[in-house]
Design a protein around this motif. Sequence first.
Motif, PDB file in Angstrom:
ATOM      1  N   SER A  17       2.549  -0.503  11.898  1.00  0.00           N
ATOM      2  CA  SER A  17       2.889   0.778  10.885  1.00  0.00           C
ATOM      3  C   SER A  17       2.473   0.084   9.813  1.00  0.00           C
ATOM      4  N   ILE A  18       2.272   0.972   9.048  1.00  0.00           N
ATOM      5  CA  ILE A  18       1.979   1.028   7.335  1.00  0.00           C
ATOM      6  C   ILE A  18       2.454   2.303   6.654  1.00  0.00           C
ATOM      7  N   PRO A  19       3.379   2.412   5.972  1.00  0.00           N
ATOM      8  CA  PRO A  19       4.138   3.142   5.197  1.00  0.00           C
ATOM      9  C   PRO A  19       4.064   3.759   3.914  1.00  0.00           C
ATOM     10  N   GLY A  20       3.645   5.177   3.168  1.00  0.00           N
ATOM     11  CA  GLY A  20       3.726   4.737   1.947  1.00  0.00           C
ATOM     12  C   GLY A  20       1.959   5.165   1.876  1.00  0.00           C
ATOM     13  N   SER A  21       1.738   5.190   2.779  1.00  0.00           N
ATOM     14  CA  SER A  21       0.101   5.750   2.454  1.00  0.00           C
ATOM     15  C   SER A  21      -0.763   5.986   1.606  1.00  0.00           C
ATOM     16  N   VAL A  22      -0.150   7.799   1.490  1.00  0.00           N
ATOM     17  CA  VAL A  22      -0.670   8.347   0.024  1.00  0.00           C
ATOM     18  C   VAL A  22      -0.768   7.653  -1.285  1.00  0.00           C
ATOM     19  N   VAL A  23       0.735   6.550  -1.239  1.00  0.00           N
ATOM     20  CA  VAL A  23       1.063   5.519  -2.777  1.00  0.00           C
ATOM     21  C   VAL A  23       0.069   4.532  -2.647  1.00  0.00           C
ATOM     22  N   ARG A  24       0.570   3.753  -1.387  1.00  0.00           N
ATOM     23  CA  ARG A  24      -0.362   2.936  -1.143  1.00  0.00           C
ATOM     24  C   ARG A  24      -2.022   2.473  -1.436  1.00  0.00           C
ATOM     25  N   PHE A  25      -2.513   3.362  -0.779  1.00  0.00           N
ATOM     26  CA  PHE A  25      -3.620   3.178  -0.780  1.00  0.00           C
ATOM     27  C   PHE A  25      -4.326   4.698  -1.400  1.00  0.00           C
ATOM     28  N   ALA A  26      -3.423   4.983  -2.779  1.00  0.00           N
ATOM     29  CA  ALA A  26      -4.127   5.525  -3.804  1.00  0.00           C
ATOM     30  C   ALA A  26      -5.263   5.666  -4.560  1.00  0.00           C
ATOM     31  N   GLU A  27      -5.670   4.369  -4.788  1.00  0.00           N
ATOM     32  CA  GLU A  27      -6.616   3.888  -5.386  1.00  0.00           C
ATOM     33  C   GLU A  27      -6.635   2.457  -4.755  1.00  0.00           C
ATOM     34  N   THR A  28      -6.522   1.808  -3.531  1.00  0.00           N
ATOM     35  CA  THR A  28      -7.384   0.796  -2.884  1.00  0.00           C
ATOM     36  C   THR A  28      -7.944   1.169  -1.603  1.00  0.00           C
ATOM     37  N   HIS A  29      -8.839   1.061  -1.851  1.00  0.00           N
ATOM     38  CA  HIS A  29      -9.345   0.957   0.301  1.00  0.00           C
ATOM     39  C   HIS A  29      -8.411  -0.438   1.226  1.00  0.00           C
ATOM     40  N   PRO A  30      -7.730  -0.031   2.430  1.00  0.00           N
ATOM     41  CA  PRO A  30      -7.030  -0.906   3.305  1.00  0.00           C
ATOM     42  C   PRO A  30      -8.099  -2.399   3.434  1.00  0.00           C
ATOM     43  N   ALA A  31      -9.249  -2.653   3.009  1.00  0.00           N
ATOM     44  CA  ALA A  31      -9.518  -3.444   3.379  1.00  0.00           C
ATOM     45  C   ALA A  31      -9.570  -4.617   2.011  1.00  0.00           C
ATOM     46  N   ASP A  32      -9.394  -3.498   1.136  1.00  0.00           N
ATOM     47  CA  ASP A  32      -9.269  -4.230  -0.750  1.00  0.00           C
ATOM     48  C   ASP A  32      -7.701  -4.559  -0.692  1.00  0.00           C
ATOM     49  N   ASP A  33      -7.011  -4.307   0.303  1.00  0.00           N
ATOM     50  CA  ASP A  33      -5.334  -4.609   0.311  1.00  0.00           C
ATOM     51  C   ASP A  33      -4.596  -5.701   1.195  1.00  0.00           C
ATOM     52  N   ALA A  34      -5.157  -6.771   0.360  1.00  0.00           N
ATOM     53  CA  ALA A  34      -4.834  -8.117   0.967  1.00  0.00           C
ATOM     54  C   ALA A  34      -4.746  -8.508   2.044  1.00  0.00           C
ATOM     55  N   GLU A  35      -2.574  -8.177   1.583  1.00  0.00           N
ATOM     56  CA  GLU A  35      -1.967  -8.102   2.494  1.00  0.00           C
ATOM     57  C   GLU A  35      -2.491  -6.580   3.671  1.00  0.00           C
ATOM     58  N   VAL A  36      -2.887  -5.503   3.719  1.00  0.00           N
ATOM     59  CA  VAL A  36      -3.183  -4.719   4.492  1.00  0.00           C
ATOM     60  C   VAL A  36      -4.015  -5.922   5.307  1.00  0.00           C
ATOM     61  N   ALA A  37      -5.550  -6.265   4.561  1.00  0.00           N
ATOM     62  CA  ALA A  37      -6.601  -6.740   5.430  1.00  0.00           C
ATOM     63  C   ALA A  37      -5.935  -7.776   6.480  1.00  0.00           C
ATOM     64  N   ALA A  38      -4.908  -8.801   6.256  1.00  0.00           N
ATOM     65  CA  ALA A  38      -4.635  -9.816   7.034  1.00  0.00           C
ATOM     66  C   ALA A  38      -4.056  -9.049   8.043  1.00  0.00           C
ATOM     67  N   GLN A  39      -2.729  -8.339   8.145  1.00  0.00           N
ATOM     68  CA  GLN A  39      -2.378  -7.905   9.260  1.00  0.00           C
ATOM     69  C   GLN A  39      -3.449  -8.007  10.333  1.00  0.00           C
ATOM     70  N   LEU A  40      -4.126  -6.750   9.551  1.00  0.00           N
ATOM     71  CA  LEU A  40      -5.201  -5.955  10.539  1.00  0.00           C
ATOM     72  C   LEU A  40      -6.210  -6.959  10.573  1.00  0.00           C
ATOM     73  N   SER A  41      -6.911  -7.568  10.515  1.00  0.00           N
ATOM     74  CA  SER A  41      -7.578  -9.234  10.936  1.00  0.00           C
ATOM     75  C   SER A  41      -6.971  -9.178  11.981  1.00  0.00           C
ATOM     76  N   GLU A  42      -5.331 -10.046  11.523  1.00  0.00           N
ATOM     77  CA  GLU A  42      -4.699 -10.407  13.229  1.00  0.00           C
ATOM     78  C   GLU A  42      -4.807  -9.575  13.979  1.00  0.00           C
ATOM     79  N   VAL A  43      -4.572  -8.255  14.302  1.00  0.00           N
ATOM     80  CA  VAL A  43      -4.363  -7.064  15.511  1.00  0.00           C
ATOM     81  C   VAL A  43      -5.793  -6.867  15.734  1.00  0.00           C
ATOM     82  N   VAL A  44      -6.736  -7.404  15.027  1.00  0.00           N
ATOM     83  CA  VAL A  44      -8.499  -7.721  15.769  1.00  0.00           C
ATOM     84  C   VAL A  44      -8.499  -8.194  16.400  1.00  0.00           C
ATOM     85  N   ALA A  45      -7.682  -9.827  15.880  1.00  0.00           N
ATOM     86  CA  ALA A  45      -7.781 -11.153  17.133  1.00  0.00           C
ATOM     87  C   ALA A  45      -7.340 -11.555  18.084  1.00  0.00           C
ATOM     88  N   ARG A  46      -6.073 -10.852  17.899  1.00  0.00           N
ATOM     89  CA  ARG A  46      -5.348 -10.737  18.940  1.00  0.00           C
ATOM     90  C   ARG A  46      -5.987  -9.642  20.208  1.00  0.00           C
TER      91      ARG A  46
END
Length: 187
Positions: free
Chosen positions: A147-176
């Motif tokens: 659950s990623i809070p603050g989406s409007v601010v966090r992803f205002a200029e960055t795609h989630p795939a380009d956010d290192a923390e989110v990319a790592a967390q999402l990769s783990e979700v998909v792998a699991r």
Amino acid sequence: MSVRILALVGSLRAGSHNRQLAEAAVKLAPEGADVVLFEGLADIPFYNEDLDVEGSVPASATKLREAAQAADAFLFFSPEYNGTMPAVLKNAIDWLSRPFGAGAFAGKPVAVVGTAYGQYGGVWAQDDTRKAVGIAGGKVIEDIKLSIPGSVVRFAETHPADDAEVAAQLSEVVARLHGHADETAAA
């Protein structure tokens, strides 16, 4: 053997952050996992037993059911609308829960993630989605959460795939989820 994970996004908006999160999951899927983003939830009429009759099921609902039957697992991306899941996700769950006792979710692993503007990242909506899909027969993997809070601010200029923390967390979700699908297939 490749594991097919069907991604269902609760926001219909083309530029939604949850859709971007789903696109990132497709991009970040590990080898052996094929994340497929379902297109067309907006075209499916609200579930109605009068429409769910052999020979007259709307083509859009049939397309969803066929995609779901071909899936080994499901990954829901849910924003939070008024404290709960969007109607489009609930409608997809309703269509996929039928026929009763033999719906497309039957015994297949399901994970629910998402992002929202609020401070909790849409956790209520994700919990409601888990509850509904579990009742519909899905094998909800309760410990796979994101659950990623603050989406409007966090992803205002960055795609989630380009956010290192989110990319790592999402990769783990998909792998699991991939791992759970492998276990289910082997059983």
